[in-house]
Design a protein around this motif. Structure first.
Motif, PDB file in Angstrom:
ATOM      1  N   SER C 398     -41.066 -10.098  28.096  1.00 24.43           N
ATOM      2  CA  SER C 398     -40.242 -11.290  28.298  1.00 24.43           C
ATOM      3  C   SER C 398     -38.915 -10.956  28.950  1.00 24.43           C
ATOM      4  CB  SER C 398     -40.001 -11.995  26.967  1.00 24.43           C
ATOM      5  OG  SER C 398     -41.189 -12.614  26.549  1.00 24.43           O
ATOM      6  N   GLN C 399     -38.429  -9.713  28.780  1.00 25.01           N
ATOM      7  CA  GLN C 399     -37.188  -9.316  29.462  1.00 25.01           C
ATOM      8  C   GLN C 399     -37.392  -9.389  30.978  1.00 25.01           C
ATOM      9  OE1 GLN C 399     -34.056  -8.446  28.054  1.00 25.01           O
ATOM     10  NE2 GLN C 399     -33.553  -8.793  30.209  1.00 25.01           N
ATOM     11  N   ALA C 400     -38.568  -8.955  31.417  1.00 22.88           N
ATOM     12  CA  ALA C 400     -38.854  -9.024  32.852  1.00 22.88           C
ATOM     13  C   ALA C 400     -38.908 -10.477  33.316  1.00 22.88           C
ATOM     14  CB  ALA C 400     -40.182  -8.320  33.146  1.00 22.88           C
ATOM     15  N   LEU C 401     -39.480 -11.337  32.483  1.00 27.45           N
ATOM     16  CA  LEU C 401     -39.546 -12.757  32.853  1.00 27.45           C
ATOM     17  C   LEU C 401     -38.138 -13.338  32.972  1.00 27.45           C
ATOM     18  CD1 LEU C 401     -42.508 -14.000  30.618  1.00 27.45           C
ATOM     19  CD2 LEU C 401     -42.530 -13.463  33.044  1.00 27.45           C
ATOM     20  N   LEU C 402     -37.246 -12.905  32.057  1.00 26.00           N
ATOM     21  CA  LEU C 402     -35.865 -13.386  32.147  1.00 26.00           C
ATOM     22  C   LEU C 402     -35.200 -12.869  33.419  1.00 26.00           C
ATOM     23  CD1 LEU C 402     -34.517 -12.964  28.498  1.00 26.00           C
ATOM     24  CD2 LEU C 402     -35.238 -15.047  29.641  1.00 26.00           C
ATOM     25  N   ASP C 403     -35.542 -11.621  33.785  1.00 20.99           N
ATOM     26  CA  ASP C 403     -34.889 -11.016  34.952  1.00 20.99           C
ATOM     27  C   ASP C 403     -35.246 -11.727  36.255  1.00 20.99           C
ATOM     28  OD1 ASP C 403     -33.712  -9.268  33.294  1.00 20.99           O
ATOM     29  OD2 ASP C 403     -35.065  -7.588  33.703  1.00 20.99           O
ATOM     30  N   VAL C 404     -36.454 -12.299  36.333  1.00 19.20           N
ATOM     31  CA  VAL C 404     -36.810 -12.954  37.600  1.00 19.20           C
ATOM     32  C   VAL C 404     -36.262 -14.379  37.667  1.00 19.20           C
ATOM     33  CG1 VAL C 404     -38.894 -11.602  37.927  1.00 19.20           C
ATOM     34  CG2 VAL C 404     -39.044 -13.791  36.746  1.00 19.20           C
ATOM     35  N   LEU C 405     -35.741 -14.896  36.549  1.00 28.28           N
ATOM     36  CA  LEU C 405     -35.291 -16.296  36.531  1.00 28.28           C
ATOM     37  C   LEU C 405     -34.210 -16.624  37.570  1.00 28.28           C
ATOM     38  CD1 LEU C 405     -35.243 -17.538  32.831  1.00 28.28           C
ATOM     39  CD2 LEU C 405     -36.656 -18.323  34.716  1.00 28.28           C
ATOM     40  N   PRO C 406     -33.118 -15.841  37.668  1.00 27.31           N
ATOM     41  CA  PRO C 406     -32.058 -16.265  38.593  1.00 27.31           C
ATOM     42  C   PRO C 406     -32.549 -16.480  40.011  1.00 27.31           C
ATOM     43  CG  PRO C 406     -31.273 -14.513  37.187  1.00 27.31           C
ATOM     44  CD  PRO C 406     -32.741 -14.644  36.910  1.00 27.31           C
ATOM     45  N   ASP C 407     -33.398 -15.568  40.505  1.00 26.58           N
ATOM     46  CA  ASP C 407     -33.892 -15.733  41.875  1.00 26.58           C
ATOM     47  C   ASP C 407     -34.751 -16.980  42.018  1.00 26.58           C
ATOM     48  OD1 ASP C 407     -32.621 -13.685  42.992  1.00 26.58           O
ATOM     49  OD2 ASP C 407     -34.264 -12.230  42.801  1.00 26.58           O
ATOM     50  N   LEU C 408     -35.565 -17.255  40.987  1.00 22.20           N
ATOM     51  CA  LEU C 408     -36.478 -18.389  41.089  1.00 22.20           C
ATOM     52  C   LEU C 408     -35.751 -19.718  40.937  1.00 22.20           C
ATOM     53  CD1 LEU C 408     -39.625 -17.220  39.098  1.00 22.20           C
ATOM     54  CD2 LEU C 408     -39.209 -17.205  41.540  1.00 22.20           C
ATOM     55  N   LEU C 409     -34.630 -19.717  40.216  1.00 17.48           N
ATOM     56  CA  LEU C 409     -33.989 -20.994  39.903  1.00 17.48           C
ATOM     57  C   LEU C 409     -32.904 -21.381  40.898  1.00 17.48           C
ATOM     58  CD1 LEU C 409     -33.676 -20.855  36.028  1.00 17.48           C
ATOM     59  CD2 LEU C 409     -35.504 -21.739  37.442  1.00 17.48           C
ATOM     60  N   THR C 410     -32.356 -20.413  41.610  1.00 19.43           N
ATOM     61  CA  THR C 410     -31.254 -20.742  42.508  1.00 19.43           C
ATOM     62  C   THR C 410     -31.746 -21.621  43.649  1.00 19.43           C
ATOM     63  OG1 THR C 410     -30.278 -18.619  41.952  1.00 19.43           O
ATOM     64  CG2 THR C 410     -29.380 -19.776  43.851  1.00 19.43           C
ATOM     65  N   GLY C 411     -31.076 -22.751  43.825  1.00 21.18           N
ATOM     66  CA  GLY C 411     -31.400 -23.630  44.937  1.00 21.18           C
ATOM     67  C   GLY C 411     -32.451 -24.690  44.649  1.00 21.18           C
ATOM     68  N   VAL C 412     -32.984 -24.722  43.440  1.00 23.63           N
ATOM     69  CA  VAL C 412     -33.981 -25.758  43.154  1.00 23.63           C
ATOM     70  C   VAL C 412     -33.333 -26.890  42.345  1.00 23.63           C
ATOM     71  CG1 VAL C 412     -35.806 -24.033  43.117  1.00 23.63           C
ATOM     72  CG2 VAL C 412     -34.827 -24.813  40.970  1.00 23.63           C
ATOM     73  N   GLU C 413     -34.037 -28.005  42.255  1.00 23.68           N
ATOM     74  CA  GLU C 413     -33.522 -29.131  41.487  1.00 23.68           C
ATOM     75  C   GLU C 413     -33.647 -28.863  39.995  1.00 23.68           C
ATOM     76  OE1 GLU C 413     -35.198 -32.851  42.486  1.00 23.68           O
ATOM     77  OE2 GLU C 413     -34.205 -32.921  44.419  1.00 23.68           O
ATOM     78  N   PHE C 414     -32.833 -29.584  39.230  1.00 18.12           N
ATOM     79  CA  PHE C 414     -32.836 -29.383  37.792  1.00 18.12           C
ATOM     80  C   PHE C 414     -34.246 -29.550  37.207  1.00 18.12           C
ATOM     81  CE2 PHE C 414     -32.544 -30.971  33.456  1.00 18.12           C
ATOM     82  CZ  PHE C 414     -31.756 -29.998  32.884  1.00 18.12           C
ATOM     83  N   ALA C 415     -34.942 -30.616  37.620  1.00 18.26           N
ATOM     84  CA  ALA C 415     -36.279 -30.869  37.071  1.00 18.26           C
ATOM     85  C   ALA C 415     -37.209 -29.707  37.391  1.00 18.26           C
ATOM     86  CB  ALA C 415     -36.839 -32.172  37.634  1.00 18.26           C
ATOM     87  N   CYS C 416     -37.122 -29.189  38.624  1.00 17.39           N
ATOM     88  CA  CYS C 416     -37.980 -28.068  39.007  1.00 17.39           C
ATOM     89  C   CYS C 416     -37.602 -26.819  38.222  1.00 17.39           C
ATOM     90  CB  CYS C 416     -37.851 -27.792  40.494  1.00 17.39           C
ATOM     91  SG  CYS C 416     -38.192 -29.226  41.506  1.00 17.39           S
TER      92      CYS C 416
END
Lengths: 314, 116, 442
Positions: C398-416
């Motif tokens: 799960s630490q790895a899953l947390l680590d990929v979050l910033p890249d995946l979330l930047t620039g997307v809409e709140f709902a996404c």
């Protein structure tokens, strides 16, 4: 020729709409209960689930009023109250059988104007509490409005075109032989979709979605919450009910009197919506917008063209 | 225009009903003084007030919508005269709609209907 | 009996519940969810709608008593109460006590004055909240006092709008003049197109529903677009028992007897939990709810014949939905090489795609797991692949899953963003497996 209903109908209408809303919400609660908790397995248990809306209303009445820090209370409250007001005023032109509370010569436009108040209502309710999640959700409804409103207006216009009148009574009268749904199926489908969207309910409930902790309603408690969410059910009943005079022949039908046909058809449309809702996730406008403009708008335009040609050759 | 009098009365009835509901709420409420609370986003406090100039990225859609919606208003009176005026009414209206939709299709191709 | 008391009592016969879970309390959360479903109490997602705050887990284990928990409780309208489910608490009894407290407060209101001071924790294991909240009450009045100035200072041009350099610290160091009711107004900052737009800093979680337990995302929002993300979480207390979802594999690794069927059962339940959460976030309650019910039936030991039919039916229903696919395809795309580089293993790596692919991967593993539910052979001790990935790696999956979050979330809409988080569904309990790195605490 349709005529105005007696004066007492003005008092009865809001009550009747509220009863219809409670029954619809109860039916929805029974179906949700079956999905989440297994089948009721007994009339009493199902009855208790059907009473959920009433119990929820009572619960909200007991809650303390609540407001958020530095909220825009005037606009927020206005948005909350506007939902049921818009629903009932739009319901004024709903013919019960062949008589409505009022049947002005521009009834279709009146209906359109009233339900468009939902735009203001949801946005104001989202803006009011000064809370990021409800603000985001208020704007979600504006995007939703941009997507559903045009196909909706084309559907309304198509029905009015079939009768060559903007008076709801005339639209019903024009369906004495063939219901409009028979030769305007696309307009009917588009209308039902937009009815869900303007009631921000079911697959179009994104402005009140769980991912934003309840969205525009996230900060509402007590009577405010009851008025806003109850008003939403009213809006659903009214918009679904208006498809009956527009496309399903209003009070026309064999054997039964007009009011009974209206009741039956409205119940059928509402039941259909409540059941179909279960098949769909919530639609996000980010995806839906393109489909609405590039599929629904041309389809409803073609439908209107078809109806116009029929009207010319009639 | 006696068609509008019932609407006014209806507005009064709804207003009275809502007032009664709020009154009932006051009678039943466990506490009458409103609770003053912070906004909820999962429990932690936000950095700023939420009221702000909200950036909508579907802004181009609002422009297209306005153009089309204005046009829709012409269609309401139009439906009443279609058979009176005859074929020209239909041809003119749908030519107009066709031109507008061509603009929408162009905007779509330019990506105005997508924003993510 | 007088009518008003009767109505108030009836209204609170099923109080609306807001469930907040603390790290390490997954087992309790599942118990509470099952019990609430059995009682048919409404479950809500915000304090405004709630009567009863149910806290799963021991708040005292968070170090200091968490203030955000008190904040949530303080923002619930009367009648309101809290029920804390400690490790040893009996869920049913604690819920009954909570309802009793709510009903009591509804029937016999205690005046409108200092409402929150006397609200004791009706918990099973008797944690009392700290008594010294006086300063918060003062603060609230201070806010009240200033609220009326709001409209005048609102959109005044110029003034404090040009401090770009301070953007990321807004709210900490700007207390002096720009504050209204204790908070500054939004300031502008560049967005991805270099437009200068108002930017809000909103931390979301840990009290959200359908949200990974304990996760906090500090978002910078422009409109509803996530412009910046900082991943944070609640302190994860060192556990004296393994993370709930990884238990069979970790116990097998310690040499205990674990059957393959038992491990498959846990994996199925974990994926049903994750998929149910994702579908709830997507707004499809009609399949999310049965997933959760089936999860609890599996954990309660239901046999394969009892659950297989409905699981297959529901899984097929989800897999067949074109609208769902159209709705979430393309969100949170995580290619295999990026995932591997971040240390992701398990379904999120195997899916090599977007949120929809990860959902399908869960569904596939659920169906495969059902086949071996009755397998009584012992689990191989070198099988260390839990529901979220390999447990024998240098860091918990799960630490790895947390680590990929910033890249995946930047620039997307709140709902996404919410959908992407739910489609990865990191389990923060796993962070107790290894020393926690680089996480500041709330």
């Amino acid at each position: 020729m349709p005529e105005n209903a007696p004066v007492w109908a003005i008092v009865v209408l809001p009550v009747a709409l509220a009863v219809a809303a409670v029954v619809t919400a109860g039916f929805d609660a029974v179906l949700s209960g079956a999905a989440g908790r297994g089948h009721a397995g007994g009339i009493r248990r199902a009855g208790r689930r059907a009473a959920t809306p009433v119990r929820e209303a009572l619960r909200l009445l007991v809650q303390q009023p609540r407001r958020t820090t530095a909220a825009d209370r005037l606009l927020g409250r206005l948005g909350v109250v506007l939902v049921p007001v818009a629903a009932v005023l739009a319901g004024a032109v709903l013919p019960w059988g062949f008589r409505a509370v009022s049947d002005p010569s521009v009834g279709v436009v009146w209906f359109n104007a009233m339900e468009a108040l939902a735009w203001a209502a949801v946005w104001l309710a989202g803006w009011g509490p000064n809370s990021a999640l409800s603000l985001i959700s208020g704007y979600r409804f504006l995007a939703q409005g941009l997507a559903y409103e045009l196909p909706h207006m084309f559907a309304l216009t198509t029905a009015a075109l079939g009768a060559e009148s903007l008076r709801v009574g005339d639209v019903v009268a024009a369906q004495e032989g063939v219901w409009f749904v028979v030769w305007m199926p696309v307009a009917f489908a588009a209308y039902l979709l937009s009815a869900l969207a303007m009631a921000f309910w079911g697959p179009f409930a994104h402005p009140l979605a769980r991912d934003a902790a309840g969205g525009a309603a996230a900060e509402l408690a007590g009577v405010d919450r009851l008025v806003f969410l109850g008003g939403r059910w009213l809006l659903l009943v009214v918009t679904a009910g208006f498809s009956v005079p527009l496309f399903l022949g209003g009070g026309h039908g064999p054997l039964l009197p007009g009011w009974a046909w209206t009741l039956l058809k409205t119940a059928a449309v509402l039941a259909l919506l409540v059941i179909l809702r279960r098949a769909l996730p919530v639609l996000r406008m980010e995806r839906y917008m393109e489909a609405a403009w590039m599929v629904l708008v041309p389809l409803t335009l073609l439908q209107a063209l078809f109806v116009a040609v029929v009207v010319l050759n009639r | 225009m006696d068609g509008w009098q019932p609407m006014l009365v209806l507005l009064g009835v709804v207003g009275a009903g809502l007032a009664a509901l709020y009154g009932l709420g006051l009678w039943l409420a466990a506490a009458r003084t409103p609770l003053e609370a912070g906004p909820f986003a999962g429990g932690l406090k936000p950095g700023e007030h939420a009221v702000s100039r909200f950036h909508v990225r579907w802004y181009p859609v609002t422009m297209i919508f306005l153009a089309f919606d204005m046009e829709m208003l012409f269609m309401y009176p139009w439906v009443k005269v279609v058979s009176e005026v005859g074929t020209t009414a239909v041809v003119e209206m749908f030519l107009f709609l066709g031109i507008l939709f061509a603009a929408v299709a162009y905007a779509w191709r330019e990506g105005a209907l997508r924003w993510t | 009996m007088d009518l008003r008391a009767f109505l108030r009592r009836t209204a609170m016969s099923r109080p609306a519940v807001l469930v907040v879970t603390l790290p390490g309390a997954t087992r309790l959360r599942l118990e509470v969810e099952a019990e609430l479903r059995r009682r048919e109490w409404p479950v809500v997602g915000a304090p405004a709608a709630a009567d009863l705050l149910v806290v799963c887990g021991d708040p005292a284990a968070q170090g200091a008593w968490p203030e955000w928990l008190d904040d949530i409780e303080r923002s619930m309208p009367e009648p309101a109460a809290r029920a804390v489910m400690g490790e040893s608490a009996r869920v049913g009894g604690a819920l009954d006590a909570g309802r009793g407290e709510v009903t009591g407060r509804a029937v016999a209101p205690r005046g409108d004055g200092g409402r929150h001071e006397d609200r004791a924790a009706p918990s099973g294991d008797g944690h009392h909240r700290p008594a010294d909240h006086a300063e918060h009450m003062d603060h609230a009045e201070h806010m009240d006092h200033h609220a009326s100035h709001m409209d005048h200072q609102d959109h005044s041009p110029g003034g404090h709008m040009d401090h770009t350099g301070h953007m990321d610290h807004a709210g900490h160091d700007m207390h002096a003049m720009a504050d209204i009711a204790g908070l500054p107004m939004a300031e502008r900052a560049d967005d991805r197109d270099e437009l200068r737009l108002d930017r809000l800093h909103v931390p979301i979680g840990p009290g959200l529903t359908d949200w990974p337990t304990g996760l906090i995302l500090r978002l910078a929002l422009q409109g509803d677009v996530v412009q910046g993300v900082e991943v944070d979480h609640l302190p994860v207390p060192p556990a004296h028992r393994p993370p709930f979802w990884d238990e069979p594999w970790l116990r097998a690794a310690r040499g205990e007897e674990v059957t393959r069927g038992g491990a498959a059962r846990r994996r199925c339940a974990a994926h049903l939990d994750s998929a149910g959460r994702l579908l709830a976030v997507v707004g499809w309650d009609d399949v999310a709810a049965p997933f959760r019910r089936l999860r609890d039936e599996l954990l309660a030991g239901a046999s394969r014949t009892e659950v297989a039919g409905e699981v297959h039916r529901t899984v097929r229903r989800v897999g067949r939905s074109r609208v769902l696919r159209w709705s979430i395809a393309g969100l949170g795309r995580l290619p295999a090489d990026t995932a591997r580089a971040a240390g992701v293993s398990g379904p999120a790596l195997a899916a090599t795609g977007d949120a929809y692919d990860r959902l399908l991967m869960w569904l596939g593993e659920i169906e495969r797991g059902l086949e071996v539910l009755d397998d009584t052979r012992p689990l191989a001790p070198d099988d260390r692949t839990g529901p979220r990935g390999r447990l024998d790696g240098p860091r918990p999956p799960s630490q790895a899953l947390l680590d990929v979050l910033p890249d995946l979330l930047t620039g997307v809409e709140f709902a996404c963003a919410r959908i992407v988080v739910a489609s990865l569904d990191p389990d923060l309990d796993e962070l107790a497996l290894a020393p926690v790195t680089g996480a500041a605490h709330a």
